[in-house]
Write a protein that holds these residues in place. Sequence first.
Motif, PDB file in Angstrom:
ATOM      1  N   GLN A  60      68.982  23.658 -14.707  1.00  0.00           N
ATOM      2  CA  GLN A  60      70.318  24.438 -14.763  1.00  0.00           C
ATOM      3  C   GLN A  60      70.764  24.496 -16.302  1.00  0.00           C
ATOM      4  O   GLN A  60      70.718  23.676 -17.020  1.00  0.00           O
ATOM      5  N   PRO A  61      71.253  25.543 -16.550  1.00  0.00           N
ATOM      6  CA  PRO A  61      71.834  25.771 -17.823  1.00  0.00           C
ATOM      7  C   PRO A  61      73.096  24.929 -18.119  1.00  0.00           C
ATOM      8  O   PRO A  61      73.707  24.664 -17.255  1.00  0.00           O
ATOM      9  N   ARG A  62      73.509  24.848 -19.471  1.00  0.00           N
ATOM     10  CA  ARG A  62      74.688  23.887 -19.566  1.00  0.00           C
ATOM     11  C   ARG A  62      75.586  24.968 -19.683  1.00  0.00           C
ATOM     12  O   ARG A  62      75.721  26.217 -20.221  1.00  0.00           O
ATOM     13  N   PRO A  63      76.846  24.839 -18.935  1.00  0.00           N
ATOM     14  CA  PRO A  63      77.895  25.891 -18.474  1.00  0.00           C
ATOM     15  C   PRO A  63      78.727  25.986 -20.114  1.00  0.00           C
ATOM     16  O   PRO A  63      78.946  25.338 -20.591  1.00  0.00           O
ATOM     17  N   ASP A  64      79.201  27.408 -19.852  1.00  0.00           N
ATOM     18  CA  ASP A  64      80.149  27.657 -21.165  1.00  0.00           C
ATOM     19  C   ASP A  64      81.777  27.472 -20.616  1.00  0.00           C
ATOM     20  O   ASP A  64      82.378  27.282 -21.594  1.00  0.00           O
ATOM     21  N   LEU A  65      81.960  27.317 -19.530  1.00  0.00           N
ATOM     22  CA  LEU A  65      83.358  27.117 -18.938  1.00  0.00           C
ATOM     23  C   LEU A  65      83.045  26.374 -17.528  1.00  0.00           C
ATOM     24  O   LEU A  65      82.403  26.602 -16.544  1.00  0.00           O
ATOM     25  N   ILE A  66      84.182  25.211 -17.448  1.00  0.00           N
ATOM     26  CA  ILE A  66      84.025  24.796 -16.186  1.00  0.00           C
ATOM     27  C   ILE A  66      85.581  25.089 -15.554  1.00  0.00           C
ATOM     28  O   ILE A  66      86.530  24.855 -16.070  1.00  0.00           O
ATOM     29  N   ILE A  67      85.295  25.524 -14.148  1.00  0.00           N
ATOM     30  CA  ILE A  67      86.645  25.530 -13.689  1.00  0.00           C
ATOM     31  C   ILE A  67      86.709  24.536 -12.404  1.00  0.00           C
ATOM     32  O   ILE A  67      85.787  24.467 -11.801  1.00  0.00           O
ATOM     33  N   LEU A  68      87.642  23.894 -12.485  1.00  0.00           N
ATOM     34  CA  LEU A  68      87.521  22.485 -11.667  1.00  0.00           C
ATOM     35  C   LEU A  68      89.015  22.589 -10.800  1.00  0.00           C
ATOM     36  O   LEU A  68      89.981  22.646 -11.332  1.00  0.00           O
ATOM     37  N   ASP A  69      88.450  22.121  -9.459  1.00  0.00           N
ATOM     38  CA  ASP A  69      89.569  22.013  -8.518  1.00  0.00           C
ATOM     39  C   ASP A  69      89.882  20.204  -8.531  1.00  0.00           C
ATOM     40  O   ASP A  69      89.154  19.554  -9.137  1.00  0.00           O
ATOM     41  N   LEU A  70      91.070  19.942  -8.465  1.00  0.00           N
ATOM     42  CA  LEU A  70      91.322  18.580  -8.544  1.00  0.00           C
ATOM     43  C   LEU A  70      91.275  18.056  -7.314  1.00  0.00           C
ATOM     44  O   LEU A  70      90.595  16.686  -7.390  1.00  0.00           O
ATOM     45  N   ASN A  71      91.561  18.184  -6.142  1.00  0.00           N
ATOM     46  CA  ASN A  71      91.447  17.699  -4.844  1.00  0.00           C
ATOM     47  C   ASN A  71      89.834  17.831  -4.250  1.00  0.00           C
ATOM     48  O   ASN A  71      89.659  19.005  -3.640  1.00  0.00           O
ATOM     49  N   LEU A  72      88.801  16.885  -4.568  1.00  0.00           N
ATOM     50  CA  LEU A  72      87.450  17.156  -4.137  1.00  0.00           C
ATOM     51  C   LEU A  72      86.786  16.005  -3.532  1.00  0.00           C
ATOM     52  O   LEU A  72      87.388  14.891  -3.534  1.00  0.00           O
ATOM     53  N   PRO A  73      85.946  16.274  -2.501  1.00  0.00           N
ATOM     54  CA  PRO A  73      85.587  15.233  -1.657  1.00  0.00           C
ATOM     55  C   PRO A  73      84.754  14.078  -2.763  1.00  0.00           C
ATOM     56  O   PRO A  73      84.311  14.682  -3.702  1.00  0.00           O
ATOM     57  N   LYS A  74      84.399  12.959  -2.209  1.00  0.00           N
ATOM     58  CA  LYS A  74      83.658  11.878  -2.835  1.00  0.00           C
ATOM     59  C   LYS A  74      84.347  11.434  -4.252  1.00  0.00           C
ATOM     60  O   LYS A  74      84.946  10.574  -4.281  1.00  0.00           O
ATOM     61  N   ARG A  75      84.141  12.522  -5.265  1.00  0.00           N
ATOM     62  CA  ARG A  75      84.519  11.945  -6.470  1.00  0.00           C
ATOM     63  C   ARG A  75      85.773  13.311  -6.946  1.00  0.00           C
ATOM     64  O   ARG A  75      85.226  14.317  -7.170  1.00  0.00           O
ATOM     65  N   ASP A  76      86.754  12.640  -7.186  1.00  0.00           N
ATOM     66  CA  ASP A  76      87.919  14.019  -7.416  1.00  0.00           C
ATOM     67  C   ASP A  76      87.929  14.549  -8.786  1.00  0.00           C
ATOM     68  O   ASP A  76      87.492  13.890  -9.601  1.00  0.00           O
ATOM     69  N   GLY A  77      88.486  15.704  -9.123  1.00  0.00           N
ATOM     70  CA  GLY A  77      88.305  16.589 -10.094  1.00  0.00           C
ATOM     71  C   GLY A  77      88.836  15.585 -11.248  1.00  0.00           C
ATOM     72  O   GLY A  77      88.666  15.865 -12.460  1.00  0.00           O
TER      73      GLY A  77
END
Lengths: 148, 474
Positions: A60-77
């Motif tokens: 996979q390519p290295r992203p230019d931007l990360i859009i991140l939600d805070l409440n995530l399963p397993k390991r949160d944002g």
Amino acid sequence: MSDAVRGQPVEILLVEDNAGDVELAREGLRECKISNNLHVVGDGVEASAFLNRRGPYASQPRPDLIILDLNLPKRDGRELLREIKEDSDLRRIPVVILTTSAAEEDIVRSYSLHANCYVTKPLGIEQFLAVVRSIESFWFSIVKLPPR
Amino acid sequence: MSFRDRPIRQKLMAILLLTSGGVLVLTCAAFLAYEVVTFRQTTLKNLSTLGQVIAANTTASLAFRNEGDAREILSALRAEPHIVAAGLYDKDGRLFARYPSDLPVAALPASPDRDGYRFEHADLVGFAPVAQAGSARLGTLYIRSDLTAVYGTLRLAGAIAALVMGASLLVAYLLSATLQGTISRPILALAQIAKGVSERQDYSVRASKVASDELGVLTDALNQMLSRIEGQDRALRRVIAELERSNKELEQFAYVASHDLQEPLRMVSSYTQLLERRYGDKLDDKGRKFINFAVDGAVRMQRLINDLLEFSRVGTRGKPLQPVDVTRVLGAVRANLTMAMADADALVTHEDLPTVVGDETQLVQLFQNLIGNAIKFRGTERPHVHVSAQATAAEWVFAVRDNGIGIAPEYFERIFVIFQRLHARDQYPGTGIGLAVCRRIVDRHGGRIWVESVPGGGSTFYFALPKQNGEQAL
């Protein structure tokens, strides 16, 4: 801007567990002028693997931007944000927090962990799509980013 | 350290010693006085007896004017060492013989004084008539005794008294040192326990009862008080723990409300809207109306959730109370309400406003809700809101007066209850939270809020904030 000018699509990583929101983000990005590739992962562990190109994400390519939600399963944002900002290489990638939470402690905590900006998901569809478009245009047409 | 601040042990000792010492001093003084009086009387009597004897013996020598004889008789006074001088006068008052024989004439009175014995300066002197039985007076005997014997006896008596007093005081000291313990020891033990309780807040200790006297009653009372406090303290701790837990749950709830409840709500509203966007042209008017109802419901639900959140945060997110300039608060409110004021062409005026003790953010919210309401519920005239403040002894009473539609008296209480509305939503929008938040803010500041109004005649909202503010637990 340079990538967009070159016509090469920008790579965006969306870390979001809610399929509904993923769909809305796609909807918003579809209407964008800048050509983009949206990569979606559903939790913090997957996101970490994607960013470090582990397992199925090796090519996979290295992203230019990360859009991140805070409440995530397993390991949160929040944990993922800390990991990204503590990594000397990944920390240069801008991270936009896009979450439902308008709680003051979430906002303060995210900026303390060096999030690049914090956006609350609006309720109206038009506003939501506008936010997604604004994120895209701000980070890829207005802001100067470091080279990949 | 003054006497009243000394330890009780020392006080008791001092009282016992002073009492016994005082009694002893009085007793000894009486003893000494008695000694002095009786001894003086005895000395006087002895001297008068001696004088009579000598006088009787010298009648012959005076009658026959035998000077040698008289001197001989007087010299018998040597046996009495206290007799320092004696003189025999003839009936004309001339000195006839003297003792001791080498005594200078000047040391004796020039002529005899009236008869009798008396104390003169440091001596006891006496004049006794010399006369033969049944015949005329032949002369006068003068006799002088010093008081060394008196003083000697007095010294002895004084020494004895001092010795008795010293010994008695020593005994009193030893006795009181032992006996004061029976009173002071339980008091000291009680004091120790009371001190320990207040220092360590340990209410589990108990004082041990020594006797059934007043101290025993005191001990029982203290123990009863301690067990009652212990029970109350335990109950209080339990309540505090419960409160802390429920507060934490409330915080948790607030977060759930701000995030987890809104997430599905957003899905409902987003996708109904997306439906309209994508397939709106395939729906008839009724279908689009249904979608509007669904979206409106979701939007309202979200506003309710946010308001509820805001209401719950008055207590949990408050900042510490500190001096706040209300004029500045009003400035911030004006800035926040610029749009609303412009839309309604509202006039907001105020008088001189004080500095109060409060949470600035919450005071801004309080004024903003009241002034915002005043503008929202305006009548047909141009809205005018006037803010004033009046000081009472303990409070600042603020008034927010408007010329709006007013409120009927039966609703004066209800309007402060959360989600209570008096008007249809399409007439005046809102969730009915504003005044409930106001009341909660005023409560947190330890104050009161109320309204006075005439329907159609405008309303005045009052709230009173205490000048000295200790934060109220919410």
